[in-house]
Enzyme design. Structure first.
Site, PDB file in Angstrom:
ATOM      1  N   LYS A 244       0.861  -1.199   0.000  1.00 53.65           N
ATOM      2  CA  LYS A 244       0.000   0.000   0.000  1.00 53.65           C
ATOM      3  C   LYS A 244       0.888   1.238   0.000  1.00 53.65           C
ATOM      4  CE  LYS A 244      -2.041   2.994   2.399  1.00 53.65           C
ATOM      5  NZ  LYS A 244      -1.987   4.419   1.923  1.00 53.65           N
TER       6      LYS A 244
ATOM      7  N   GLU B  81       9.352   0.897  10.852  1.00 57.50           N
ATOM      8  CA  GLU B  81      10.382   1.923  10.613  1.00 57.50           C
ATOM      9  C   GLU B  81       9.673   3.252  10.784  1.00 57.50           C
ATOM     10  OE1 GLU B  81      13.482   1.377  10.021  1.00 57.50           O
ATOM     11  OE2 GLU B  81      13.657  -0.597   9.103  1.00 57.50           O
TER      12      GLU B  81
ATOM     13  N   CYS C 297      13.170  10.639   7.124  1.00 56.80           N
ATOM     14  CA  CYS C 297      13.006  10.182   8.509  1.00 56.80           C
ATOM     15  C   CYS C 297      14.299  10.338   9.304  1.00 56.80           C
ATOM     16  CB  CYS C 297      12.563   8.739   8.517  1.00 56.80           C
ATOM     17  SG  CYS C 297      13.613   7.727   7.463  1.00 56.80           S
TER      18      CYS C 297
ATOM     19  N   GLU D 291       9.178  15.670  15.614  1.00 54.59           N
ATOM     20  CA  GLU D 291       9.610  15.551  14.223  1.00 54.59           C
ATOM     21  C   GLU D 291       8.854  16.584  13.385  1.00 54.59           C
ATOM     22  OE1 GLU D 291       8.424  12.007  12.085  1.00 54.59           O
ATOM     23  OE2 GLU D 291      10.458  11.785  11.331  1.00 54.59           O
TER      24      GLU D 291
HETATM   25  P1  NAP Z   1       1.891   8.043   8.027  1.00 47.48           P
HETATM   26  O1  NAP Z   1       0.828   9.038   8.084  1.00 47.48           O
HETATM   27  O2  NAP Z   1       2.127   7.182   9.209  1.00 47.48           O
HETATM   28  O3  NAP Z   1       1.613   7.160   6.745  1.00 47.48           O
HETATM   29  C1  NAP Z   1       2.410   6.074   6.362  1.00 47.48           C
HETATM   30  C2  NAP Z   1       1.562   5.111   5.563  1.00 47.48           C
HETATM   31  O4  NAP Z   1       0.560   4.534   6.408  1.00 47.48           O
HETATM   32  C3  NAP Z   1       0.804   5.750   4.421  1.00 47.48           C
HETATM   33  O5  NAP Z   1       0.712   4.836   3.367  1.00 47.48           O
HETATM   34  C4  NAP Z   1      -0.546   6.006   5.055  1.00 47.48           C
HETATM   35  O6  NAP Z   1      -1.589   6.171   4.132  1.00 47.48           O
HETATM   36  C5  NAP Z   1      -0.725   4.761   5.875  1.00 47.48           C
HETATM   37  N1  NAP Z   1      -1.678   4.897   6.981  1.00 47.48           N
HETATM   38  C6  NAP Z   1      -2.194   6.021   7.524  1.00 47.48           C
HETATM   39  N2  NAP Z   1      -3.025   5.718   8.540  1.00 47.48           N
HETATM   40  C7  NAP Z   1      -3.046   4.361   8.639  1.00 47.48           C
HETATM   41  C8  NAP Z   1      -3.701   3.436   9.495  1.00 47.48           C
HETATM   42  N3  NAP Z   1      -4.501   3.840  10.467  1.00 47.48           N
HETATM   43  N4  NAP Z   1      -3.479   2.120   9.323  1.00 47.48           N
HETATM   44  C9  NAP Z   1      -2.646   1.688   8.356  1.00 47.48           C
HETATM   45  N5  NAP Z   1      -1.996   2.514   7.509  1.00 47.48           N
HETATM   46  C10 NAP Z   1      -2.181   3.840   7.650  1.00 47.48           C
HETATM   47  O7  NAP Z   1       3.297   8.699   7.709  1.00 47.48           O
HETATM   48  P2  NAP Z   1       3.594   9.730   6.581  1.00 47.48           P
HETATM   49  O8  NAP Z   1       3.176  11.066   7.070  1.00 47.48           O
HETATM   50  O9  NAP Z   1       3.099   9.251   5.276  1.00 47.48           O
HETATM   51  O10 NAP Z   1       5.186   9.626   6.478  1.00 47.48           O
HETATM   52  C11 NAP Z   1       6.041  10.378   7.244  1.00 47.48           C
HETATM   53  C12 NAP Z   1       6.572   9.566   8.408  1.00 47.48           C
HETATM   54  O11 NAP Z   1       7.278   8.420   7.946  1.00 47.48           O
HETATM   55  C13 NAP Z   1       7.559  10.335   9.216  1.00 47.48           C
HETATM   56  O12 NAP Z   1       7.257  10.209  10.569  1.00 47.48           O
HETATM   57  C14 NAP Z   1       8.892   9.674   8.903  1.00 47.48           C
HETATM   58  O13 NAP Z   1       9.846   9.812   9.892  1.00 47.48           O
HETATM   59  C15 NAP Z   1       8.491   8.281   8.661  1.00 47.48           C
HETATM   60  N6  NAP Z   1       9.465   7.562   7.843  1.00 47.48           N
HETATM   61  C16 NAP Z   1      10.270   6.641   8.459  1.00 47.48           C
HETATM   62  C17 NAP Z   1      11.217   5.948   7.725  1.00 47.48           C
HETATM   63  C18 NAP Z   1      12.107   4.933   8.375  1.00 47.48           C
HETATM   64  O14 NAP Z   1      12.744   4.191   7.660  1.00 47.48           O
HETATM   65  N7  NAP Z   1      12.175   4.872   9.671  1.00 47.48           N
HETATM   66  C19 NAP Z   1      11.337   6.189   6.370  1.00 47.48           C
HETATM   67  C20 NAP Z   1      10.507   7.135   5.772  1.00 47.48           C
HETATM   68  C21 NAP Z   1       9.560   7.808   6.533  1.00 47.48           C
HETATM   69  P3  NAP Z   1      -1.927   7.680   3.638  1.00 47.48           P
HETATM   70  O15 NAP Z   1      -0.836   8.099   2.745  1.00 47.48           O
HETATM   71  O16 NAP Z   1      -3.186   7.587   2.925  1.00 47.48           O
HETATM   72  O17 NAP Z   1      -2.045   8.513   4.867  1.00 47.48           O
END
Ligand code: NAP
Ligand code: MG
Length: 507
Positions: free
Chosen positions: A205, A279, A313, A410
């Site tokens: 996804k 992650e 991240c 963050e």
């Molecule tokens: P997010 O809101 O947590 O979304 C991540 C993914 O999860 C998206 O595909 C999102 O869909 C989906 N999602 C949202 N709510 C969900 C739920 N309740 N159940 C299952 N899936 C759900 O994060 P983001 O804002 O897209 O990304 C930024 C974050 O990613 C930052 O905190 C960053 O630090 C972290 N990150 C971490 C790494 C690592 O390797 N540690 C790498 C890259 C990014 P939608 O797009 O539709 O919301």
């Protein structure tokens, strides 16, 4: 390239452009051509090797964040679509991909890597168009690394018994994978390549705002003649992710995204018997000692937080500077951010592109307002921002202390918080004083100090005199609220395997 104001010089030496503080360099536009980028107007779901309309008949807009124009309509997968994808993955795992000879799986994974290379221009353009990141990053970092992950894991596919001597690894089974918007293609590669090499099948996804490169990757999978159902791609928002998490027939879920969503997934999977890797977020510290090469450190700091709009991240979002060089470093840094070229992501000269979405821009603005309200000093580039789209200036906060929100939360935007320290012990204490633990950077001339510091960092990756370097052979992952499990390297394979003897596999 021209310099304003124009210099009229007679000798060769004089005619060389002078880089003078305060003077701006103006580059002629060098836009990447979008000819031959075959974006469709509408994308369906990729399930069981076919393109299928979502059962709910709903599509949503994917927007170019640099212009606010709609690029394409993308399918919103519902529960029934996710169910069809998991069922296809189960059949493919038990009947085709699981029983397949590992050397044949390796051939498929290798073929995907080659096709990513062949279609690299298309993928880089789409990544910048859909996500807002500069084409230089998509072209030189995201796409080559994505191909690199498939190449690397193709090599492991028939050597898993050598990766874990004395053990008999087998695939976990059907894996759900959920990825964020900051490295859309690269995160898909990080997740898919090891899963496939280890004999698993996948339902992936992508993030709602950046589905296009994952969907073009699906076209590449078709081109590679990957058997139907081995990889299924279901686009949609958080509800689609939720349906995948809750599906009873998954063996494992791998998630990259925010800590809040990761924690809620962990709660909902507790007791289900499904494997889980997370992650999550980060709040990395750059630690600069007084003996560091300052200009080199400034470049590393700028690369670490600004070149990708801070949408990383492991971004170096906190700068810890030894007190004696604070003023000198801050002066150099502020001069440098003034020269960061912000603008069209598809221009090859652009350093910093657009913020990924209006929601993310609002989050950045709210946290920056909090920083100002808490009394920190805000320095921003005076660059001209485009009228349309989502933009934020390169920003540096000085006078920050550990208790401020901008030092703890963050921001995921181009905002750097500067703090000071006096001794190495204080630097360690401050760097580790965070809920996260994904990465850290150390800048010093002394090798012994690098080792002393690196040993004490509670961070999954520690870069020394450099920042944001990645390699498929090097494991990546976090401590504390940055999650658990590793991606890349031999350690990353472990997360996609089960072991059928008592051998304790060491990470
Ligand atoms: P997010 O809101 O947590 O979304 C991540 C993914 O999860 C998206 O595909 C999102 O869909 C989906 N999602 C949202 N709510 C969900 C739920 N309740 N159940 C299952 N899936 C759900 O994060 P983001 O804002 O897209 O990304 C930024 C974050 O990613 C930052 O905190 C960053 O630090 C972290 N990150 C971490 C790494 C690592 O390797 N540690 C790498 C890259 C990014 P939608 O797009 O539709 O919301
Ligand atoms: Mg988009």
């Amino acid at each position: 390239m021209t310099q304003l104001p124009e210099k009229q010089s007679s000798t060769r030496e004089e005619s060389r452009p002078q880089l003078v503080f305060g003077e701006r360099w103006v580059y002629e536009p060098a836009p990447q051509s979008l000819a031959d980028v075959p974006a469709r107007e509408k994308y369906d779901l990729f399930i069981n090797g076919k393109w299928a309309a979502p059962k709910g008949r709903k599509h949503f807009d994917s927007v170019n964040p640099a212009t606010e124009q709609v690029i394409a309509r993308v399918a919103q997968a519902g529960k029934a679509d996710v169910d069809a994808a998991v069922k296809a993955a189960r059949v493919a795992q038990t009947k085709v991909w699981g029983p397949m000879a590992p050397r044949d799986r390796a051939r498929y994974v290798f073929r995907i890597a080659r096709l990513i290379q062949e279609r690299s221009r298309e993928l880089a353009c789409l990544e910048s168009l859909d996500g807002g990141k500069p084409i230089r990053e998509s072209r030189d970092v995201d796409v080559p690394l994505a191909a690199g992950h498939f190449f690397y894991h193709a090599g492991w596919a028939d050597k898993l018994h050598l990766a874990f001597p004395g053990s008999k690894p087998s695939p976990v089974g059907v894996v759900g994978q959920i990825i964020p918007w900051n490295f859309p293609l690269l995160m898909a590669a990080w997740k898919l390549a090891p899963a496939l090499a280890c004999g698993n099948t996948v339902v992936l996804k992508p993030a709602e705002t950046t589905s296009l490169t994952a969907l073009h990757l699906a076209q590449i999978l078709e081109q590679a003649e990957l058997p139907p159902g081995v990889v299924n791609i279901v686009t949609g928002d958080g509800r689609t992710g939720g349906a995948l998490v809750e599906h009873p027939d998954l063996d494992k879920l791998a998630f990259t995204g925010s800590t809040a969503v990761g924690q809620s997934i962990q709660r909902s999977l507790a007791g289900s018997g499904k494997d889980l890797t997370l992650e999550l977020g980060g709040k990395a510290a750059h630690i600069v000692f007084d003996d560091a090469a300052l200009d080199q450190a400034v470049e590393g700091i700028v690369k670490g937080i600004f070149f990708n709009q801070g949408h990383v991240c492991c971004a170096g979002s906190r700068l810890l500077v030894q007190e004696s060089i604070h003023d000198a470093l801050l002066d150099k840094l502020l001069a440098r951010i003034e020269r960061i070229r912000v603008g069209d992501p598809l221009d090859k000269n652009t350093d910093m592109g657009a913020i990924n979405s209006s929601e993310q821009l609002q989050r950045i603005e709210a946290l920056v307002e909090a920083g100002v309200a808490e009394g920190c000093t805000l320095h921003q580039s005076t660059c001209t921002l485009p009228n349309k789209g989502y933009w934020f200036r390169p920003s540096v906060f000085s006078g920050v202390s550990l208790s401020h929100r901008i030092a703890r939360e963050e921001i995921f935007g181009p905002v750097l918080s500067v703090m000071t320290f006096r001794t190495p012990a204080e630097a360690v204490e401050k760097a580790n004083n965070t809920a996260y633990g994904l990465s850290a950077g150390i800048w010093t001339d002394k090798g012994s100090r690098i080792l002393w510091m690196a040993e004490r960092m509670r961070a999954g990756v520690v870069w020394n005199n450099t920042f944001n370097q990645f390699d498929p052979a090097s494991p990546f992952g976090g401590f504390k609220e940055s999650g658990f499990g590793r991606e890349g390297g031999r350690q990353g394979l472990e997360a996609y395997l089960r072991f059928h003897d008592d051998t304790l596999v060491q990470g």
